[in-house]
Design an enzyme around this catalytic site. Structure first.
Site, PDB file in Angstrom:
ATOM      1  N   ASP A  81       0.829  -1.206   0.000  1.00 45.93           N
ATOM      2  CA  ASP A  81       0.000   0.000   0.000  1.00 45.93           C
ATOM      3  C   ASP A  81       0.861   1.252   0.000  1.00 45.93           C
ATOM      4  OD1 ASP A  81       0.746  -0.677   2.733  1.00 45.93           O
ATOM      5  OD2 ASP A  81      -0.628   0.907   3.394  1.00 45.93           O
ATOM      6  N   GLU A 176       0.120  -1.139   5.632  1.00 49.69           N
ATOM      7  CA  GLU A 176       1.135  -0.665   6.566  1.00 49.69           C
ATOM      8  C   GLU A 176       0.982   0.817   6.845  1.00 49.69           C
ATOM      9  OE1 GLU A 176       5.212   1.024   7.631  1.00 49.69           O
ATOM     10  OE2 GLU A 176       3.833   1.517   5.997  1.00 49.69           O
ATOM     11  N   GLU A 177       0.608   1.584   5.824  1.00 50.38           N
ATOM     12  CA  GLU A 177       0.562   3.034   5.961  1.00 50.38           C
ATOM     13  C   GLU A 177      -0.522   3.525   6.917  1.00 50.38           C
ATOM     14  OE1 GLU A 177       2.762   4.973   5.028  1.00 50.38           O
ATOM     15  OE2 GLU A 177       3.840   4.036   3.373  1.00 50.38           O
ATOM     16  N   ASP A 199      12.111  -1.420   3.883  1.00 50.18           N
ATOM     17  CA  ASP A 199      11.160  -0.305   3.937  1.00 50.18           C
ATOM     18  C   ASP A 199      11.818   0.988   4.397  1.00 50.18           C
ATOM     19  OD1 ASP A 199       8.685   0.939   3.741  1.00 50.18           O
ATOM     20  OD2 ASP A 199       7.985   0.247   5.696  1.00 50.18           O
TER      21      ASP A 199
END
Length: 411
Positions: A81, A176-177, A199
């Site tokens: 995402d 994740e965001e 990341d």
């Protein structure tokens, strides 16, 4: 490797995978399913085994060991995402070959320029191949660069069976965001002893410390009366919200802090006289300071309740994740092996605390110690985001080297 990374990355970023905090589904948006299903097909095509996607969109895959040594299973993770801060729809990646060190025109029509004057780190990439936005969207290097690197590294190991390694697990995850990446992650089924999130940002980043994090949603109820007859009756919720914000420490905000300094961050402020909503995130690496920040916010809200009435202000305060250092330090080999991998590749490790969080923050507390490694993106979450393909190549090489080191040190 370079052409493969470019092809994978530019394909991935064109798929709109922006997550949505208001959605209750997992993944939170349909576009994430599109990329996740594409990645399932690609994993199978390159020869990965045990490729699965569950009902929540978590993709797992296995590269079997090709050694007789007892090597601990390691994992590599990336999220599909993109951030909610800026639009990720209709991303049009632009490739800048042999960057000359000057201004990069992202969008001539709109006059949007990526300049080393505004972003001095650009000077570090002279002579390299950059991928940028067209100035109207974010790019999505966070974390599609990590996705492309993991996919390329696995393909490389499959194509080079002479490189000995233990069992490697891959996870490609949603949301994740918006802080939900590990919420439905099955650590037992993943079956790794250690893992790494690809990341991070620029070349060399290696992180095993993150913020402690909380979110605060504040609702203020006012009373709207015609201003001509409002005396003694009107309660302006906007003004109460402003009063609340003014009581927080001015210098404890993102624009004034760095390193290990924590902050309160007002992400949104919406309202009118009748009702106002404020959304804060609270961050600090130090657990005691983190708890003190939360207590201070509660104290301010309580004082305003006493002043304006108990029912005037509602506060929903929730912890999001904790500093993963506490879980990684006891098993420092997971960190040391990544550091050694970088040094073998002539990369200077940049060991700094994450001024944010990754899925590894939560996964480490779920029993899977997970440091964070650079993926290459800069200026993430906005229209000036870019990534160097040379840095992505180095990140891919780090994945391969970590696998080699774990095998070499095993018995």
């Amino acid at each position: 490797m370079k052409d493969e990374l470019i092809k994978r990355f530019t394909t991935y970023v064109k798929i709109d995978t922006q997550s949505n905090e208001d959605s209750q589904t997992c993944p939170s948006t349909p576009g994430q399913w599109d990329l996740l299903n594409l990645l399932v097909d690609e994993l199978k095509e390159i020869g990965m085994e045990e490729v699965t996607i569950d009902e929540n969109g978590y993709v797992f895959a296995t590269l079997p060991a090709n050694t007789n040594k007892q090597v601990p299973t390691i994992g590599f993770l990336a999220h599909v995402d993109t951030a909610t801060d800026f639009t990720g729809k209709n991303v049009k990646p632009q490739i800048v070959e042999n960057y000359d060190g000057g201004d990069v025109i992202l969008n001539k029509e709109l006059g949007i320029v990526l300049s080393p004057e505004a972003f001095p780190s650009l000077k570090n990439y002279k002579g390299q191949t950059l991928i940028t936005t067209d100035g109207t969207t974010l790019l999505g290097a966070d974390d599609k660069a990590g996705v492309a690197e993991i996919m390329t590294a696995m393909n490389y190991l499959i194509q080079h069976p002479e490189i000995k390694h233990g069992k490697i697990r891959v996870a490609l995850t949603p949301d994740e965001e918006i802080g939900r990446g590990p919420h439905k992650f099955n650590v037992d089924r993943f079956g790794a002893k250690y893992a790494y999130t690809m990341d991070g940002g620029p070349l060399g980043e290696l992180q095993y410390e993150s913020f402690n994090a909380a979110a605060a949603k504040i609702t203020i109820n006012g009373n709207n009366i015609h201003p001509g007859s409002a005396k003694g009756k009107m309660v302006n919720s906007i003004k109460i919200g402003m009063e609340l914000n003014q009581q927080l420490p001015v210098r404890e905000a993102p624009e004034y802090t760095e390193g290990y300094e924590g902050f309160y961050h007002l992400l949104s402020f919406h309202g009118d006289v009748e009702k106002t909503e404020l959304y804060y995130i609270i961050r600090d690496h130090d657990r005691q300071k983190f708890e003190a920040k939360k207590e201070n916010l509660v104290k301010i809200v309580d004082q305003l309740r006493q002043k304006y009435g108990e029912d005037t202000i509602g506060l929903k305060l929730e912890d999001q994740y904790y500093n993963m250092r506490e879980k990684i330090e006891p098993v420092k080999e997971v960190f040391e092996n990544a550091k050694e991998a970088m040094e073998r590749l002539d990369i200077t490790p940049v060991i700094e605390p994450i001024r944010g969080g990754t899925d590894g923050s939560q996964l480490s507390y779920m029993g899977l110690p997970t440091p964070n490694i650079f993926a290459g993106g800069e200026n993430m979450h906005g229209k000036y985001e870019f990534v160097s393909i040379e840095t992505m190549m180095k990140a891919t090489e780090v994945i391969v080297e970590i696998a080699k080191i774990f095998e070499e040190k095993a018995k």
